[in-house]
Design a protein around this motif. Structure first.
Motif, PDB file in Angstrom:
ATOM      1  N   ARG A   1      19.626  46.269  67.067  1.00 33.98           N
ATOM      2  CA  ARG A   1      19.419  46.430  65.771  1.00 33.98           C
ATOM      3  C   ARG A   1      18.479  46.940  65.751  1.00 33.98           C
ATOM      4  NH1 ARG A   1      22.294  45.442  59.951  1.00 33.98           N
ATOM      5  NH2 ARG A   1      22.495  46.987  58.992  1.00 33.98           N
ATOM      6  N   ILE A   2      17.388  46.435  66.137  1.00 34.99           N
ATOM      7  CA  ILE A   2      16.123  47.074  65.228  1.00 34.99           C
ATOM      8  C   ILE A   2      15.288  48.305  66.632  1.00 34.99           C
ATOM      9  CG2 ILE A   2      13.558  46.587  65.181  1.00 34.99           C
ATOM     10  CD1 ILE A   2      14.642  44.155  63.254  1.00 34.99           C
ATOM     11  N   LYS A   3      15.850  47.937  67.793  1.00 35.31           N
ATOM     12  CA  LYS A   3      15.362  48.422  68.982  1.00 35.31           C
ATOM     13  C   LYS A   3      15.974  49.693  69.242  1.00 35.31           C
ATOM     14  CE  LYS A   3      15.383  48.373  73.828  1.00 35.31           C
ATOM     15  NZ  LYS A   3      16.342  49.749  74.417  1.00 35.31           N
ATOM     16  N   ALA A   4      17.710  49.473  68.213  1.00 39.14           N
ATOM     17  CA  ALA A   4      18.551  51.199  68.181  1.00 39.14           C
ATOM     18  C   ALA A   4      18.044  52.101  67.103  1.00 39.14           C
ATOM     19  CB  ALA A   4      19.567  50.872  67.998  1.00 39.14           C
ATOM     20  N   ALA A   5      16.953  51.012  66.197  1.00 38.54           N
ATOM     21  CA  ALA A   5      17.114  52.346  64.733  1.00 38.54           C
ATOM     22  C   ALA A   5      15.185  52.927  65.345  1.00 38.54           C
ATOM     23  CB  ALA A   5      16.555  51.319  63.278  1.00 38.54           C
ATOM     24  N   ALA A   6      14.889  52.650  66.369  1.00 40.58           N
ATOM     25  CA  ALA A   6      12.951  52.392  66.813  1.00 40.58           C
ATOM     26  C   ALA A   6      14.061  53.566  68.062  1.00 40.58           C
ATOM     27  CB  ALA A   6      12.002  51.391  67.508  1.00 40.58           C
ATOM     28  N   ASP A   7      14.510  53.699  68.830  1.00 44.62           N
ATOM     29  CA  ASP A   7      14.817  54.309  69.659  1.00 44.62           C
ATOM     30  C   ASP A   7      15.077  55.750  68.831  1.00 44.62           C
ATOM     31  OD1 ASP A   7      13.984  53.586  71.750  1.00 44.62           O
ATOM     32  OD2 ASP A   7      15.844  52.234  71.872  1.00 44.62           O
ATOM     33  N   ARG A   8      16.238  55.832  67.922  1.00 43.31           N
ATOM     34  CA  ARG A   8      16.868  56.494  66.962  1.00 43.31           C
ATOM     35  C   ARG A   8      14.937  57.514  66.491  1.00 43.31           C
ATOM     36  NH1 ARG A   8      21.103  53.808  65.667  1.00 43.31           N
ATOM     37  NH2 ARG A   8      19.663  52.811  64.073  1.00 43.31           N
TER      38      ARG A   8
END
Length: 271
Positions: free
Chosen positions: A232-239
């Motif tokens: 979830r954190i990685k996805a937010a950072a990628d966005r």
């Protein structure tokens, strides 16, 4: 029970001193911090912070050190893809002023880096670890006005809102947060205005009240409350990376491209 220490009220005011009904004149009111220290030791305060603080995982920091490089304290807001000023209109006077950043995007960065949503953190406050120490808020805070450090997730910790006051006014508390950040993230703020303090942090040797779960020389640990790097954190950072990449190409004329590129270069962030 008759007061064993009678005093003449000042302006008709007497202050209850203890359960035996002792009173003290209002002109002897102690400094608020001194009054607090009589009830809570520094170790007590640090224990509360240790057990309740929420820290960003060092892996998250390495993956994306700064989440909103386009924003900094007091920087101006723009709408319509950075093409028009965003104004605040006073309902009483009708006067409109250009809206500026307070702590909005620092809060957003910390929330996302902890794997949370805004509605999932009621009564929690974003606390900047590094800034210009000024309990009276009379000095311009050059550190958080710097885009390199404003939304840097190693420069923030999430605290229950009442505890944030300790970080605002108690120097030892602020210093120990900085010591923890140094040994947790391998990072210390290198802004010119805090150079002397950074030296003190690097040389810190007073471990009496320093929390047991926090890292220090010879002890590599994660503090209690560390939010592990997650999908979830990685996805937010990628966005966020994708949004920064897009804005550098297509955002409107007020987007601070040059400043953003400097932040990315400083942190060696690859989009």
């Amino acid at each position: 029970m008759k007061n064993r220490f009678p005093s003449r009220p000042i302006d008709g005011i007497e202050i209850l001193k203890d359960s035996d009904q002792h009173t003290t004149n209002s002109d002897t009111l102690p400094d608020g911090l001194e009054a607090l220290r009589r009830e809570l030791s520094l170790s007590d305060v640090m224990g509360l912070i240790e057990r309740t603080a929420r820290w960003v995982d060092p892996t998250t920091f390495k993956y994306l050190p700064v989440w909103y490089p386009e924003h900094a304290r007091r920087a101006l807001f723009y709408k319509a893809n950075w093409s028009e000023p965003q104004m605040n209109r006073n309902r009483q006077t009708g006067v409109s002023i250009h809206k500026s950043e307070g702590n909005v995007h620092a809060n957003k960065a910390l929330t996302l880096a902890l794997g949370l949503r805004a509605g999932e953190r009621p009564n929690w406050s974003c606390c900047h670890i590094w800034g210009v120490d000024d309990a009276f808020y009379q000095v311009s805070n050059a550190v958080v006005q710097d885009r390199r450090f404003f939304s840097c997730v190693a420069n923030m910790v999430l605290l229950p809102t009442p505890l944030k006051a300790f970080t605002d006014v108690m120097t030892d508390v602020k210093m120990m947060l900085r010591v923890c950040a140094l040994h947790l993230y391998g990072w210390s703020c290198d802004h010119d205005v805090v150079a002397d303090i950074a030296g003190q942090v690097a040389d810190w040797e007073n471990w009496d009240a320093y929390p047991e779960s926090w890292p220090k020389p010879g002890r590599t640990t994660l503090p209690l409350g560390t939010a592990k790097f997650s999908p979830r954190i990685k996805a937010a950072a990628d966005r966020r990376k994708a949004a920064i990449r897009k804005d550098l190409t297509s955002a409107g004329p007020h987007y601070p491209r040059e400043e953003v590129r400097k932040v990315l270069d400083y942190w060696n962030i690859s989009l």
